[in-house]
Design an enzyme around this catalytic site. Sequence first.
Site, PDB file in Angstrom:
ATOM      1  N   SER A   1       0.825  -1.217   0.000  1.00 31.46           N
ATOM      2  CA  SER A   1       0.000   0.000   0.000  1.00 31.46           C
ATOM      3  C   SER A   1       0.856   1.261   0.000  1.00 31.46           C
ATOM      4  O   SER A   1       1.702   1.457   0.872  1.00 31.46           O
ATOM      5  CB  SER A   1      -0.904   0.021   1.235  1.00 31.46           C
ATOM      6  OG  SER A   1      -1.835  -1.027   1.208  1.00 31.46           O
TER       7      SER A   1
ATOM      8  N   HIS B   1      -3.402   0.336  -4.441  1.00 34.61           N
ATOM      9  CA  HIS B   1      -2.872  -0.781  -5.230  1.00 34.61           C
ATOM     10  C   HIS B   1      -3.338  -0.587  -6.678  1.00 34.61           C
ATOM     11  O   HIS B   1      -4.517  -0.745  -6.985  1.00 34.61           O
ATOM     12  CB  HIS B   1      -3.382  -2.115  -4.672  1.00 34.61           C
ATOM     13  CG  HIS B   1      -2.789  -2.484  -3.347  1.00 34.61           C
ATOM     14  ND1 HIS B   1      -1.844  -3.479  -3.206  1.00 34.61           N
ATOM     15  CD2 HIS B   1      -2.992  -1.978  -2.119  1.00 34.61           C
ATOM     16  CE1 HIS B   1      -1.501  -3.567  -1.926  1.00 34.61           C
ATOM     17  NE2 HIS B   1      -2.190  -2.670  -1.247  1.00 34.61           N
TER      18      HIS B   1
ATOM     19  N   HIS C   1      -5.113  -9.930  -1.773  1.00 37.98           N
ATOM     20  CA  HIS C   1      -5.195 -10.301  -0.360  1.00 37.98           C
ATOM     21  C   HIS C   1      -6.333 -11.292  -0.159  1.00 37.98           C
ATOM     22  O   HIS C   1      -7.342 -11.248  -0.857  1.00 37.98           O
ATOM     23  CB  HIS C   1      -5.480  -9.068   0.511  1.00 37.98           C
ATOM     24  CG  HIS C   1      -4.545  -7.921   0.301  1.00 37.98           C
ATOM     25  ND1 HIS C   1      -4.684  -7.049  -0.763  1.00 37.98           N
ATOM     26  CD2 HIS C   1      -3.467  -7.502   1.008  1.00 37.98           C
ATOM     27  CE1 HIS C   1      -3.727  -6.133  -0.689  1.00 37.98           C
ATOM     28  NE2 HIS C   1      -2.979  -6.387   0.372  1.00 37.98           N
TER      29      HIS C   1
ATOM     30  N   TYR D   1      -8.306 -11.227   2.298  1.00 37.33           N
ATOM     31  CA  TYR D   1      -9.502 -10.526   2.797  1.00 37.33           C
ATOM     32  C   TYR D   1     -10.373  -9.976   1.672  1.00 37.33           C
ATOM     33  O   TYR D   1     -11.528  -9.600   1.898  1.00 37.33           O
ATOM     34  CB  TYR D   1      -9.127  -9.421   3.794  1.00 37.33           C
ATOM     35  CG  TYR D   1      -8.327  -8.260   3.241  1.00 37.33           C
ATOM     36  CD1 TYR D   1      -8.867  -7.343   2.344  1.00 37.33           C
ATOM     37  CD2 TYR D   1      -7.013  -8.059   3.650  1.00 37.33           C
ATOM     38  CE1 TYR D   1      -8.138  -6.277   1.859  1.00 37.33           C
ATOM     39  CE2 TYR D   1      -6.270  -6.986   3.178  1.00 37.33           C
ATOM     40  CZ  TYR D   1      -6.841  -6.104   2.283  1.00 37.33           C
ATOM     41  OH  TYR D   1      -6.107  -5.039   1.808  1.00 37.33           O
ATOM     42  N   GLU D   2      -9.827  -9.939   0.454  1.00 37.90           N
ATOM     43  CA  GLU D   2     -10.647  -9.555  -0.698  1.00 37.90           C
ATOM     44  C   GLU D   2     -11.526 -10.709  -1.171  1.00 37.90           C
ATOM     45  O   GLU D   2     -12.337 -10.539  -2.083  1.00 37.90           O
ATOM     46  CB  GLU D   2      -9.748  -9.092  -1.845  1.00 37.90           C
ATOM     47  CG  GLU D   2      -8.954  -7.836  -1.537  1.00 37.90           C
ATOM     48  CD  GLU D   2      -7.983  -7.489  -2.647  1.00 37.90           C
ATOM     49  OE1 GLU D   2      -8.413  -6.849  -3.626  1.00 37.90           O
ATOM     50  OE2 GLU D   2      -6.798  -7.876  -2.548  1.00 37.90           O
TER      51      GLU D   2
ATOM     52  N   ALA E   1       3.017  -2.268   3.975  1.00 38.03           N
ATOM     53  CA  ALA E   1       2.772  -1.324   5.061  1.00 38.03           C
ATOM     54  C   ALA E   1       2.308  -2.148   6.257  1.00 38.03           C
ATOM     55  O   ALA E   1       1.475  -3.044   6.114  1.00 38.03           O
ATOM     56  CB  ALA E   1       1.706  -0.316   4.662  1.00 38.03           C
TER      57      ALA E   1
ATOM     58  N   MET F   1      -1.452  -7.637   6.684  1.00 37.58           N
ATOM     59  CA  MET F   1      -2.455  -8.536   6.118  1.00 37.58           C
ATOM     60  C   MET F   1      -2.016  -9.106   4.781  1.00 37.58           C
ATOM     61  O   MET F   1      -2.849  -9.413   3.926  1.00 37.58           O
ATOM     62  CB  MET F   1      -3.787  -7.788   5.950  1.00 37.58           C
ATOM     63  CG  MET F   1      -4.293  -7.113   7.210  1.00 37.58           C
ATOM     64  SD  MET F   1      -5.709  -6.039   6.881  1.00 37.58           S
ATOM     65  CE  MET F   1      -5.850  -5.177   8.451  1.00 37.58           C
ATOM     66  N   SER F   2      -0.706  -9.257   4.590  1.00 35.58           N
ATOM     67  CA  SER F   2      -0.204  -9.741   3.296  1.00 35.58           C
ATOM     68  C   SER F   2       1.105 -10.491   3.513  1.00 35.58           C
ATOM     69  O   SER F   2       1.434 -10.896   4.615  1.00 35.58           O
ATOM     70  CB  SER F   2       0.032  -8.553   2.345  1.00 35.58           C
ATOM     71  OG  SER F   2       1.091  -7.739   2.820  1.00 35.58           O
TER      72      SER F   2
ATOM     73  N   ASN G   1       2.034   2.891  10.982  1.00 34.99           N
ATOM     74  CA  ASN G   1       1.359   3.346  12.199  1.00 34.99           C
ATOM     75  C   ASN G   1       1.780   2.425  13.337  1.00 34.99           C
ATOM     76  O   ASN G   1       2.271   1.318  13.100  1.00 34.99           O
ATOM     77  CB  ASN G   1      -0.166   3.301  12.023  1.00 34.99           C
ATOM     78  CG  ASN G   1      -0.651   1.915  11.609  1.00 34.99           C
ATOM     79  OD1 ASN G   1      -0.692   1.583  10.417  1.00 34.99           O
ATOM     80  ND2 ASN G   1      -0.988   1.086  12.575  1.00 34.99           N
TER      81      ASN G   1
ATOM     82  N   HIS H   1      -6.902   3.390   7.092  1.00 36.64           N
ATOM     83  CA  HIS H   1      -6.107   3.184   5.880  1.00 36.64           C
ATOM     84  C   HIS H   1      -5.558   4.517   5.373  1.00 36.64           C
ATOM     85  O   HIS H   1      -4.481   4.566   4.764  1.00 36.64           O
ATOM     86  CB  HIS H   1      -6.974   2.512   4.806  1.00 36.64           C
ATOM     87  CG  HIS H   1      -6.197   2.042   3.611  1.00 36.64           C
ATOM     88  ND1 HIS H   1      -5.200   1.083   3.690  1.00 36.64           N
ATOM     89  CD2 HIS H   1      -6.239   2.412   2.294  1.00 36.64           C
ATOM     90  CE1 HIS H   1      -4.689   0.868   2.487  1.00 36.64           C
ATOM     91  NE2 HIS H   1      -5.293   1.670   1.629  1.00 36.64           N
TER      92      HIS H   1
END
Length: 271
Positions: A29, A60, A82, A84-85, A112, A210-211, A234, A246
Amino acid sequence: MNSKHIQEAAEAIKGKISSQPKIGLILGSGLGVLAELIENPKVIAYDEIPHFPTSTVVGHAGEMVIGQLSGKEVIMMKGRFHMYEGYDPQIVTFPVRVMKQLGVESLIVTNAAGGIDESFSAGDLMLITDHLNLTFRNPLIGKNDDALGARFPDMSQAYNRDLQQAALQTAKEEGIELQQGVYVGLLGPSYETPAEIRMLRTFGGSAVGMSTVTEVIVANHAGMKVLGISCISNMAAGILDQPLSHEEVMETTEQVKEKFKTLVLKVLPKM
């Protein structure tokens, strides 16, 4: 996804390029800025490549860029997929298989991530020394194709030590502070709770995202060398007592892009 699909996707890309990329890059990201520096770029949208899914996440771009970067022939993913998609791990990692089919030998994965280690600060870069796959998904589940890799691949050096040393040396030469730590891969898409972050710190995690973890598993299965870099976008939940978004991730990666660019551009010639 099977060998035939991998071959068809690779052939479609080969038909559009004249170079032979040896290094692959997967940009997380807000980190697609490197694509702007590629010389003689050939841009291929994901929807032009057979069997490729579509990236749906802000930040992306959803395209392959092939060309020269720091004197090396590279193939770059601007935007990844991902779980989660809604994608299966085999689909998320399909581009890594295609890169291998194209002749890629080394892979740089970037992301990220939220900082778990309280000595980190937003805007830090972290060299990934190892990972925890807490997605509880593995892209190698199912019948193994021996032509793609061993049934039980070794993950004791999932992130290549020689490439880690090259990155650390480069950071020292360029005056870039480079943190080191363990990346924790979770399924997402919700951010973690403060209790989950305390648990992950106990597990030895330094940063969370998450990746990446499934891509690295497949890269190792395929015999590729991996270098991993996280942008600490963060501090994770419960550390600074502020909500996560995000938008904050994108803002921080924008601020850190110059040192990120420098690190990657300078380490590439050493790969």
